[in-house]
Design a protein around this motif. Sequence first.
Motif, PDB file in Angstrom:
ATOM      1  N   GLY A 202       0.802  -1.227   0.000  1.00  0.00           N
ATOM      2  CA  GLY A 202       0.000   0.000   0.000  1.00  0.00           C
ATOM      3  C   GLY A 202       0.830   1.270   0.000  1.00  0.00           C
ATOM      4  N   PHE A 203       2.027   1.203   0.571  1.00  0.00           N
ATOM      5  CA  PHE A 203       2.798   2.442   0.739  1.00  0.00           C
ATOM      6  C   PHE A 203       3.151   3.128  -0.590  1.00  0.00           C
ATOM      7  CE2 PHE A 203       6.495   5.052   1.798  1.00  0.00           C
ATOM      8  CZ  PHE A 203       5.976   5.777   2.849  1.00  0.00           C
ATOM      9  N   PRO A 204       3.683   2.393  -1.591  1.00  0.00           N
ATOM     10  CA  PRO A 204       3.937   3.070  -2.871  1.00  0.00           C
ATOM     11  C   PRO A 204       2.660   3.645  -3.476  1.00  0.00           C
ATOM     12  CG  PRO A 204       4.952   0.897  -2.874  1.00  0.00           C
ATOM     13  CD  PRO A 204       4.108   0.976  -1.636  1.00  0.00           C
ATOM     14  N   THR A 237      -0.681  10.283   7.591  1.00  0.00           N
ATOM     15  CA  THR A 237      -0.854   8.843   7.352  1.00  0.00           C
ATOM     16  C   THR A 237       0.399   8.271   6.691  1.00  0.00           C
ATOM     17  OG1 THR A 237      -3.181   9.319   6.980  1.00  0.00           O
ATOM     18  CG2 THR A 237      -2.417   7.147   6.319  1.00  0.00           C
ATOM     19  N   TRP A 238       0.869   8.973   5.689  1.00  0.00           N
ATOM     20  CA  TRP A 238       2.061   8.536   4.938  1.00  0.00           C
ATOM     21  C   TRP A 238       3.265   8.463   5.877  1.00  0.00           C
ATOM     22  CZ3 TRP A 238       6.607  11.064   2.946  1.00  0.00           C
ATOM     23  CH2 TRP A 238       7.189  10.430   1.859  1.00  0.00           C
ATOM     24  N   THR A 239       3.417   9.495   6.710  1.00  0.00           N
ATOM     25  CA  THR A 239       4.566   9.538   7.620  1.00  0.00           C
ATOM     26  C   THR A 239       4.490   8.391   8.628  1.00  0.00           C
ATOM     27  OG1 THR A 239       4.490  11.931   7.395  1.00  0.00           O
ATOM     28  CG2 THR A 239       5.904  11.087   9.116  1.00  0.00           C
TER      29      THR A 239
ATOM     30  N   THR B  16      23.120   8.761  10.990  1.00  0.00           N
ATOM     31  CA  THR B  16      22.937   7.628  10.066  1.00  0.00           C
ATOM     32  C   THR B  16      21.945   6.618  10.617  1.00  0.00           C
ATOM     33  OG1 THR B  16      24.787   6.513  11.101  1.00  0.00           O
ATOM     34  CG2 THR B  16      25.258   7.687   9.062  1.00  0.00           C
ATOM     35  N   SER B  17      21.416   6.890  11.807  1.00  0.00           N
ATOM     36  CA  SER B  17      20.562   5.886  12.437  1.00  0.00           C
ATOM     37  C   SER B  17      19.123   5.951  11.926  1.00  0.00           C
ATOM     38  CB  SER B  17      20.591   6.106  13.945  1.00  0.00           C
ATOM     39  OG  SER B  17      19.498   5.471  14.532  1.00  0.00           O
ATOM     40  N   LEU B  18      18.567   4.766  11.748  1.00  0.00           N
ATOM     41  CA  LEU B  18      17.160   4.684  11.337  1.00  0.00           C
ATOM     42  C   LEU B  18      16.242   5.140  12.463  1.00  0.00           C
ATOM     43  CD1 LEU B  18      16.529   1.362   9.408  1.00  0.00           C
ATOM     44  CD2 LEU B  18      15.858   3.643   8.766  1.00  0.00           C
ATOM     45  N   THR B  20      16.810   7.571  14.476  1.00  0.00           N
ATOM     46  CA  THR B  20      16.728   9.035  14.381  1.00  0.00           C
ATOM     47  C   THR B  20      15.616   9.436  13.411  1.00  0.00           C
ATOM     48  OG1 THR B  20      19.094   9.096  14.711  1.00  0.00           O
ATOM     49  CG2 THR B  20      18.082  11.121  13.877  1.00  0.00           C
ATOM     50  N   SER B  21      15.577   8.726  12.264  1.00  0.00           N
ATOM     51  CA  SER B  21      14.546   9.067  11.265  1.00  0.00           C
ATOM     52  C   SER B  21      13.162   8.895  11.868  1.00  0.00           C
ATOM     53  CB  SER B  21      14.621   8.189  10.034  1.00  0.00           C
ATOM     54  OG  SER B  21      15.912   7.783   9.790  1.00  0.00           O
ATOM     55  N   VAL B  22      12.969   7.790  12.608  1.00  0.00           N
ATOM     56  CA  VAL B  22      11.638   7.540  13.171  1.00  0.00           C
ATOM     57  C   VAL B  22      11.281   8.646  14.177  1.00  0.00           C
ATOM     58  CG1 VAL B  22      10.231   5.906  14.479  1.00  0.00           C
ATOM     59  CG2 VAL B  22      11.799   5.075  12.744  1.00  0.00           C
ATOM     60  N   GLU B  89      25.953   7.077   3.463  1.00  0.00           N
ATOM     61  CA  GLU B  89      26.593   6.010   4.237  1.00  0.00           C
ATOM     62  C   GLU B  89      26.288   4.639   3.620  1.00  0.00           C
ATOM     63  OE1 GLU B  89      28.444   5.957   7.030  1.00  0.00           O
ATOM     64  OE2 GLU B  89      28.252   3.830   7.553  1.00  0.00           O
ATOM     65  N   ARG B  90      25.011   4.447   3.270  1.00  0.00           N
ATOM     66  CA  ARG B  90      24.647   3.140   2.741  1.00  0.00           C
ATOM     67  C   ARG B  90      25.103   2.950   1.296  1.00  0.00           C
ATOM     68  NH1 ARG B  90      20.942   1.378   7.213  1.00  0.00           N
ATOM     69  NH2 ARG B  90      21.477   3.213   8.398  1.00  0.00           N
ATOM     70  N   PHE B  91      25.300   4.069   0.595  1.00  0.00           N
ATOM     71  CA  PHE B  91      25.815   4.007  -0.771  1.00  0.00           C
ATOM     72  C   PHE B  91      27.205   3.364  -0.760  1.00  0.00           C
ATOM     73  CE2 PHE B  91      28.387   6.062  -4.122  1.00  0.00           C
ATOM     74  CZ  PHE B  91      27.759   5.493  -5.209  1.00  0.00           C
ATOM     75  N   TYR B 156      15.754   5.575  -4.499  1.00  0.00           N
ATOM     76  CA  TYR B 156      14.569   6.397  -4.214  1.00  0.00           C
ATOM     77  C   TYR B 156      14.747   7.248  -2.962  1.00  0.00           C
ATOM     78  CZ  TYR B 156      12.319   3.006  -0.981  1.00  0.00           C
ATOM     79  OH  TYR B 156      12.003   2.190   0.047  1.00  0.00           O
ATOM     80  N   HIS B 157      15.606   6.814  -2.049  1.00  0.00           N
ATOM     81  CA  HIS B 157      15.911   7.706  -0.919  1.00  0.00           C
ATOM     82  C   HIS B 157      16.663   8.943  -1.431  1.00  0.00           C
ATOM     83  CE1 HIS B 157      14.669   4.399   1.692  1.00  0.00           C
ATOM     84  NE2 HIS B 157      14.569   5.311   2.646  1.00  0.00           N
ATOM     85  N   ALA B 158      17.573   8.721  -2.397  1.00  0.00           N
ATOM     86  CA  ALA B 158      18.275   9.863  -2.995  1.00  0.00           C
ATOM     87  C   ALA B 158      17.263  10.744  -3.722  1.00  0.00           C
ATOM     88  CB  ALA B 158      19.351   9.371  -3.947  1.00  0.00           C
ATOM     89  N   ARG B 414      10.844  -1.611  -6.035  1.00  0.00           N
ATOM     90  CA  ARG B 414      11.477  -2.219  -4.853  1.00  0.00           C
ATOM     91  C   ARG B 414      10.456  -3.048  -4.056  1.00  0.00           C
ATOM     92  NH1 ARG B 414      11.864  -4.627  -1.026  1.00  0.00           N
ATOM     93  NH2 ARG B 414      12.749  -4.138   1.000  1.00  0.00           N
ATOM     94  N   CYS B 415       9.283  -2.447  -3.845  1.00  0.00           N
ATOM     95  CA  CYS B 415       8.310  -3.102  -2.964  1.00  0.00           C
ATOM     96  C   CYS B 415       7.534  -4.198  -3.689  1.00  0.00           C
ATOM     97  CB  CYS B 415       7.330  -2.074  -2.398  1.00  0.00           C
ATOM     98  SG  CYS B 415       8.139  -0.885  -1.338  1.00  0.00           S
ATOM     99  N   LEU B 416       7.120  -3.930  -4.919  1.00  0.00           N
ATOM    100  CA  LEU B 416       6.235  -4.872  -5.589  1.00  0.00           C
ATOM    101  C   LEU B 416       6.982  -5.874  -6.461  1.00  0.00           C
ATOM    102  CD1 LEU B 416       3.495  -2.349  -6.769  1.00  0.00           C
ATOM    103  CD2 LEU B 416       3.802  -3.345  -4.529  1.00  0.00           C
TER     104      LEU B 416
END
Lengths: 293, 464
Positions: A202-204, A237-239, B16-18, B20-22, B89-91, B156-158, B414-416
């Motif tokens: 669903g996210f994309p 919601t997305w976040t 670089t921590s995930l 932190t993003s959350v 960093e991940r690159f 896609y993050h870039a 990536r996801c599907l």
Amino acid sequence: MSVEEVLSRGAHLLTVEVRLLWLVGTLYMVASVVSLSGLLTGEKAGYRAPHALVGLTLVLHTGVILLRIFETGRAPFQTLYESLSWFSFTSTITYLFVARRWHRVALPCFFVTLIASCAIFYALLGRSPEAKPLSPPLQSWWFEWHVVVAFSSYAVFVVSSAFEATYLIARRLMRNRDHALGLTVEELRPFRGMATKLVIFGFPMLTFGIFSGAAWANEAWGRYWGWDPKETWSLITWTVFAMYLHAQSVPRWRDNVASTLNLLGFLCMIMTFLGVNWLSKLLGIPSLHVYAV
Amino acid sequence: MRKTDNIRGRLYRWFTSLRTSVYLFALLTVFYIVGTIFPQGVDTESYRQAGGRFIGAVELLGLLDIFHTPLFYLVAILLLVNLTVCTWERFQGVRRRAWRESPDVERTYSFALSCQETEEVLEEFMKKNRFRPVSRDEATITVEKGIYYRYLTLLYHAGIVVCFVGFFLTGFFVKEGLLVLKPGEPVAIESRMMPEIRGWLAKEGPPPFSIQLDEFRTEYILSRKLNYPEDGLSRLAMALGWQDITYTDEERYYPKDWFSSLRILDGGTTAVEKTIQVNDPLRYRGYTFYQVGFEERLKLKMDDKVFTVTTNKKKKIDELDRTIIFTGFRRGTLFRPDGTVEELHPFVTIKELTEDGKKRPVGRLHLGESIEIGGKSLYFEGFEETSILSYRYDPGVWLLWYAGFSVFGLMALRCLGRWYMLRFRIEKKEGRTLLTVRIHSRGLMADAQRVSGLLSAHLERFTG
Ligand code: HEM
């Protein structure tokens, strides 16, 4: 045909449509009650009957949606009345698709059909079924794509949260036994994995929903983002779902934190959809928003 | 990840921590929610007058314009830094394919074949199922299929970083405003624009062209008010067959579209002509002109006194002891439900404000005709329509679209999509060859069990 004849035919079709939709809502409600009673008795029929009923109701619901398309000559999700019907339709279709593997577990069926019937009863009791012509801003190529994709993501999130909630309840019940709600201990993990897979699916779509909405606003009003409550809630919601996906990669958060975020994402989705200014009302804050619903 | 424990090292690790993003996402969500609770873009005085609460906090924290407060920018920029550093960093790691995760499937097969022969059998399997080699050393062979998912995640993050750049370009360099156009009167962009222009580029001076409205046109669709019960109980009764839905006699005019025929005058000549409508703007030299609305002013006469009114606003007429509202001025083309089309003779619907604040219908007044109100005659002499356009010069938007839709495409892939990596380890043990395979997969279409099944079927002839 004269104007009188056209309108009276339209009114007749609308009457038939509304009555059928009442029937659809009632059948979803019955499916919900049946799946709950099946859970309590633990009989085999307890999961077979509600799924069969949902399948049957979906056939009828498809008919109602096709009738609406025939009446209006356009995609059936312009007004909130139409969107609510479409939302419950896509949620139950997604559920039936996913439930092929997990048909022995009836609790998600209870959640999804309950949500579907509530959406339909809200449409019937709270909104008008009047089929208005498309207003100028809606006459855009983006309209169909934006709405179809955004609603599909909502449907996927509904089913995901139903799975997540079932997982949480089953896990709790399994503290002192090795099976619960039609699941065994070994199945618990892959069952929960289904909830994650659904969010990944669903996210994309939600991402596309938000981008296409912005592209459409840019084409219609000359601004792609205006921070109106509807837009902002879709971003929330997305976040929240982005948080969920990232929490999956943090070992300590993979379990409870992620589950909470999934259910929170569902609540945010409902806020986006229905009640963008409930919170203002609750706090007694005057809503001077231009686009407030 | 760098292991240095000084402040720079720790800061780098934090960024670089995930986690932190959350946290940053959560913080942004708080801002967003506040922005949906408090009305945005209104001044404190209007908010106070409308009965607003928490005035102290509202003023102190800028809650009425929360998305332009330094605190909000700070959190957004921290997320951008987090995203950029994390992606970078991940690159660095992604090329090495550091592989620590546990596989989805792990199986061991035992053969009576030599190592060389086992490799040949695997070669055949890879060819048949279109796996490509990634690396090979003495004991292990690694093959894969599909686009390596980490490339997609990274890309896609870039892409999201590029979207942020697009946002900033818009924020700093956008020029926008509203134009009110009367037919036949050219308007230079700088003269009639609204004061709301941001960005220092706007100080460069106005663009050397003007815009003129040739004609403004509206189209309507005719319908009638629906006779549908208001309360839930009656609606339920209706569903049970108590009564049918019908249409009343009250007419409804739904707008079909508004059209402005425009011309751009550049260097004394007409450079472009276009009829725009909502969703179909005019673009010229980086500027885009949008149809956002229109305004109507009516010229009326009572007791030989001429006055003008704006539609949809209350008007107290001196000659009358009551307040009148002129709603729904209609002219242009009308599309009827039976498929016929009619050019409307312009008219306005008149309502009267009663003492208890309700609107009482008075009637329709057509152009060039009169209507009786309170014993006096009101004459409709003429009207003037203006088209309201918004315009925008936004150097960031194209970047945002390209980046945004690439983000969507890559994320969807990536996801599907599906990606597999198979790692084979061949060993000699007690006279037999042991083959251990570890299957890693990503993407919703991936099915590691299926690949494992294919491999087992392929090896069946040699095992046993
Ligand atoms: C701003 C919006 C962001 C969005 C929409 C977003 C979206 C996503 C999504 C959908 C995934 C899961 C699918 C996948 O693995 O490719 C993911 C994974 C990931 N994100 Fe983000 N992300 C964002 C910001 C960030 C930031 C700021 C970081 C920096 C720490 C980050 C780091 C990662 C990493 C490392 C993964 C992969 C986790 C794994 O290996 O399983 N993301 N992101």
